[in-house]
Write a protein that holds these residues in place. Structure first.
Motif, PDB file in Angstrom:
ATOM      1  N   ARG A  79       1.242  -1.444   0.362  1.00 10.92           N
ATOM      2  CA  ARG A  79      -0.180   0.128   0.058  1.00 10.92           C
ATOM      3  C   ARG A  79       0.650   1.230   0.074  1.00 10.92           C
ATOM      4  NH1 ARG A  79      -4.580  -0.443   4.376  1.00 10.92           N
ATOM      5  NH2 ARG A  79      -5.198   1.628   3.382  1.00 10.92           N
ATOM      6  N   ALA A  80       2.042   1.358   0.194  1.00  7.90           N
ATOM      7  CA  ALA A  80       2.997   2.300   0.613  1.00  7.90           C
ATOM      8  C   ALA A  80       4.102   1.853  -0.828  1.00  7.90           C
ATOM      9  CB  ALA A  80       3.684   2.977   1.790  1.00  7.90           C
ATOM     10  N   ALA A  81       4.194   3.205  -1.038  1.00 10.43           N
ATOM     11  CA  ALA A  81       6.121   3.278  -1.872  1.00 10.43           C
ATOM     12  C   ALA A  81       7.048   2.522  -0.753  1.00 10.43           C
ATOM     13  CB  ALA A  81       6.396   4.851  -2.633  1.00 10.43           C
ATOM     14  N   ARG A  82       7.881   2.449  -1.269  1.00 15.83           N
ATOM     15  CA  ARG A  82       9.339   2.055  -0.748  1.00 15.83           C
ATOM     16  C   ARG A  82      10.605   2.280  -1.700  1.00 15.83           C
ATOM     17  NH1 ARG A  82      10.973  -3.386  -2.162  1.00 15.83           N
ATOM     18  NH2 ARG A  82       8.650  -4.467  -3.260  1.00 15.83           N
ATOM     19  N   PHE A  83      11.805   2.299  -0.837  1.00 17.49           N
ATOM     20  CA  PHE A  83      13.455   2.697  -2.236  1.00 17.49           C
ATOM     21  C   PHE A  83      14.186   1.224  -1.813  1.00 17.49           C
ATOM     22  CE2 PHE A  83      17.417   4.924  -2.230  1.00 17.49           C
ATOM     23  CZ  PHE A  83      17.263   4.348  -3.976  1.00 17.49           C
ATOM     24  N   ASP A  84      14.156   0.452  -2.504  1.00 17.43           N
ATOM     25  CA  ASP A  84      14.804  -0.562  -2.405  1.00 17.43           C
ATOM     26  C   ASP A  84      15.797  -0.958  -3.359  1.00 17.43           C
ATOM     27  OD1 ASP A  84      15.803  -2.894  -1.019  1.00 17.43           O
ATOM     28  OD2 ASP A  84      14.222  -4.538  -2.593  1.00 17.43           O
ATOM     29  N   GLY A  85      17.408  -1.597  -3.608  1.00 22.72           N
ATOM     30  CA  GLY A  85      17.730  -1.846  -4.661  1.00 22.72           C
ATOM     31  C   GLY A  85      18.165  -0.371  -5.869  1.00 22.72           C
ATOM     32  N   VAL A  90       6.521   1.555  -5.739  1.00 24.37           N
ATOM     33  CA  VAL A  90       4.945   2.163  -6.001  1.00 24.37           C
ATOM     34  C   VAL A  90       4.063   0.905  -6.526  1.00 24.37           C
ATOM     35  CG1 VAL A  90       5.033   3.433  -7.815  1.00 24.37           C
ATOM     36  CG2 VAL A  90       3.541   4.413  -5.759  1.00 24.37           C
ATOM     37  N   PRO A  91       2.916   0.745  -5.597  1.00 24.52           N
ATOM     38  CA  PRO A  91       1.853   0.663  -6.279  1.00 24.52           C
ATOM     39  C   PRO A  91       0.664   0.782  -6.789  1.00 24.52           C
ATOM     40  CG  PRO A  91       1.013   1.049  -3.582  1.00 24.52           C
ATOM     41  CD  PRO A  91       2.254   0.849  -3.764  1.00 24.52           C
ATOM     42  N   ARG A  95      -3.011   7.321  -6.691  1.00 26.29           N
ATOM     43  CA  ARG A  95      -2.343   7.823  -5.546  1.00 26.29           C
ATOM     44  C   ARG A  95      -1.016   7.718  -6.109  1.00 26.29           C
ATOM     45  NH1 ARG A  95      -4.171  10.225  -2.159  1.00 26.29           N
ATOM     46  NH2 ARG A  95      -2.790   9.267  -0.293  1.00 26.29           N
ATOM     47  N   GLU A  96      -0.563   7.196  -6.952  1.00 22.26           N
ATOM     48  CA  GLU A  96       0.684   6.462  -7.140  1.00 22.26           C
ATOM     49  C   GLU A  96       1.670   7.729  -6.760  1.00 22.26           C
ATOM     50  OE1 GLU A  96       0.643   4.247 -11.285  1.00 22.26           O
ATOM     51  OE2 GLU A  96       2.110   5.876 -11.261  1.00 22.26           O
ATOM     52  N   GLY A  97       1.566   9.399  -7.081  1.00 23.29           N
ATOM     53  CA  GLY A  97       2.171  10.434  -6.561  1.00 23.29           C
ATOM     54  C   GLY A  97       2.559  11.063  -5.303  1.00 23.29           C
ATOM     55  N   ALA A  98       1.006  10.963  -4.449  1.00 28.41           N
ATOM     56  CA  ALA A  98       0.668  10.926  -2.983  1.00 28.41           C
ATOM     57  C   ALA A  98       1.889  10.541  -2.519  1.00 28.41           C
ATOM     58  CB  ALA A  98      -0.324  10.607  -2.817  1.00 28.41           C
ATOM     59  N   ARG A  99       1.741   9.142  -2.547  1.00 33.11           N
ATOM     60  CA  ARG A  99       2.424   7.462  -1.811  1.00 33.11           C
ATOM     61  C   ARG A  99       4.032   7.791  -2.668  1.00 33.11           C
ATOM     62  NH1 ARG A  99      -1.877   3.684  -4.077  1.00 33.11           N
ATOM     63  NH2 ARG A  99      -3.233   3.341  -2.063  1.00 33.11           N
ATOM     64  N   ILE A 100       4.660   8.462  -4.134  1.00 32.46           N
ATOM     65  CA  ILE A 100       6.295   8.318  -4.115  1.00 32.46           C
ATOM     66  C   ILE A 100       5.999   9.658  -3.376  1.00 32.46           C
ATOM     67  CG2 ILE A 100       7.475   9.000  -5.521  1.00 32.46           C
ATOM     68  CD1 ILE A 100       5.930   7.833  -7.981  1.00 32.46           C
ATOM     69  N   LYS A 101       5.514  10.960  -2.984  1.00 33.56           N
ATOM     70  CA  LYS A 101       6.015  11.982  -1.590  1.00 33.56           C
ATOM     71  C   LYS A 101       6.030  11.634  -0.718  1.00 33.56           C
ATOM     72  CE  LYS A 101       3.157  16.633  -0.404  1.00 33.56           C
ATOM     73  NZ  LYS A 101       2.327  17.319  -0.815  1.00 33.56           N
ATOM     74  N   ALA A 102       5.122  10.609  -0.194  1.00 36.29           N
ATOM     75  CA  ALA A 102       5.622   9.914   0.835  1.00 36.29           C
ATOM     76  C   ALA A 102       6.541   9.379   1.601  1.00 36.29           C
ATOM     77  CB  ALA A 102       3.305   9.238   0.961  1.00 36.29           C
ATOM     78  N   LEU A 103       6.920   8.840   0.775  1.00 41.96           N
ATOM     79  CA  LEU A 103       8.213   8.370   0.896  1.00 41.96           C
ATOM     80  C   LEU A 103       9.444   9.081   0.666  1.00 41.96           C
ATOM     81  CD1 LEU A 103       9.879   5.629   0.272  1.00 41.96           C
ATOM     82  CD2 LEU A 103      10.054   5.752  -2.154  1.00 41.96           C
ATOM     83  N   LEU A 104      10.116   9.771   0.031  1.00 40.86           N
ATOM     84  CA  LEU A 104      10.265  11.575  -0.269  1.00 40.86           C
ATOM     85  C   LEU A 104      10.674  11.857   0.511  1.00 40.86           C
ATOM     86  CD1 LEU A 104      10.313  12.582  -4.081  1.00 40.86           C
ATOM     87  CD2 LEU A 104      11.591  10.586  -3.087  1.00 40.86           C
ATOM     88  N   THR A 105       9.355  12.654   1.409  1.00 43.21           N
ATOM     89  CA  THR A 105       8.971  13.001   2.608  1.00 43.21           C
ATOM     90  C   THR A 105      10.029  11.950   3.811  1.00 43.21           C
ATOM     91  OG1 THR A 105       7.050  14.284   1.773  1.00 43.21           O
ATOM     92  CG2 THR A 105       7.067  14.708   4.731  1.00 43.21           C
ATOM     93  N   ALA A 106       9.525  11.157   4.183  1.00 42.94           N
ATOM     94  CA  ALA A 106       9.612  10.330   4.948  1.00 42.94           C
ATOM     95  C   ALA A 106      11.520  10.028   5.597  1.00 42.94           C
ATOM     96  CB  ALA A 106       9.503   9.153   4.736  1.00 42.94           C
TER      97      ALA A 106
END
Length: 218
Positions: A79-85, A90-91, A95-106
């Motif tokens: 349900r959330a974007a993640r940065f791996d490898g 991103v699912p 809401r792809e953009g919103a999930r990528i934004k949440a990842l970048l913010t974290a």
């Protein structure tokens, strides 16, 4: 159009990030006069609109910068974007953009909190609360209470740029101004201050041109 109690005259601004045109006018000014002012400067506005970078959409298939390096965005589970490898997963969906934004913010929060703590320790200062926002005209700020605000978009810039902005705002804990004394503190924390400021001036609009809006369902 924006009315301002402080405005003494009409003024125009074209955002370098998204081409948004802002017309400021005094409280007393008739709207018709403001529009006439705009029409008289149409050529100037159009020239600046041509210089604005086209918006870039953060979604599956894009190459989104993280720490100054373009990273591919691919479909992923959950349900959330993640940065791996080296890949942003991103699912897929509106809401792809919103999930990528949440990842970048974290990611930005972790990097900025670490940089702020390091620079504050160097100065022997204790920073206040750290918040992340998406301002269009500044990369960070420091309040009189020592609270620090940063743009989460700094995570897209090279690491040394993020570190410089952290150093800049921490320097305000010692000098709440932009005097020569402030810049001396800033250079103490970040010797490459001038070079990094120039990078932001040259490339900041590109960071601001990224859009993380939700996309319509198909």
């Amino acid at each position: 159009m924006r009315r301002s109690a402080r405005a003494k005259r009409f003024s125009l601004r074209v955002s370098r990030s998204d081409g948004r045109v802002s017309l400021s006018l005094p409280q007393w000014a008739p709207e018709a006069e403001a529009l006439a002012f705009l029409r008289a400067r149409e050529d100037w506005v159009r020239r600046h609109l041509q210089d604005a970078p086209p918006p870039k959409l953060a979604r599956v298939g894009a190459m989104v910068p993280i720490c100054g390096t373009l990273r591919p965005v691919e479909s992923g589970p959950g349900r959330a974007a993640r940065f791996d490898g080296g890949v942003i997963h991103v699912p897929p969906g509106p809401r792809e953009g919103a999930r990528i934004k949440a990842l970048l913010t974290a990611l930005a929060r972790d990097r900025l909190a670490s940089a702020v703590a390091r620079h504050a320790e160097t100065l022997g200062r204790v920073p206040g609360r750290l918040t992340l926002r998406d301002p269009r005209s500044r990369w960070g700020s420091c309040s009189a209470r020592g609270d620090l605000m940063f743009s989460w978009r700094l995570i897209m810039a090279p690491p040394e740029i993020l570190d410089y902005v952290a150093a800049h705002e921490v320097a305000h804990l010692a000098e709440m101004n932009h005097s020569a004394a402030f810049w001396a503190v800033c250079h103490q924390l970040c010797p490459e201050t001038d070079r990094h400021r120039a990078w932001l001036k040259a490339h900041g609009a590109d960071l601001l041109s990224w859009r993380f809006d939700s996309t319509p369902s198909t």
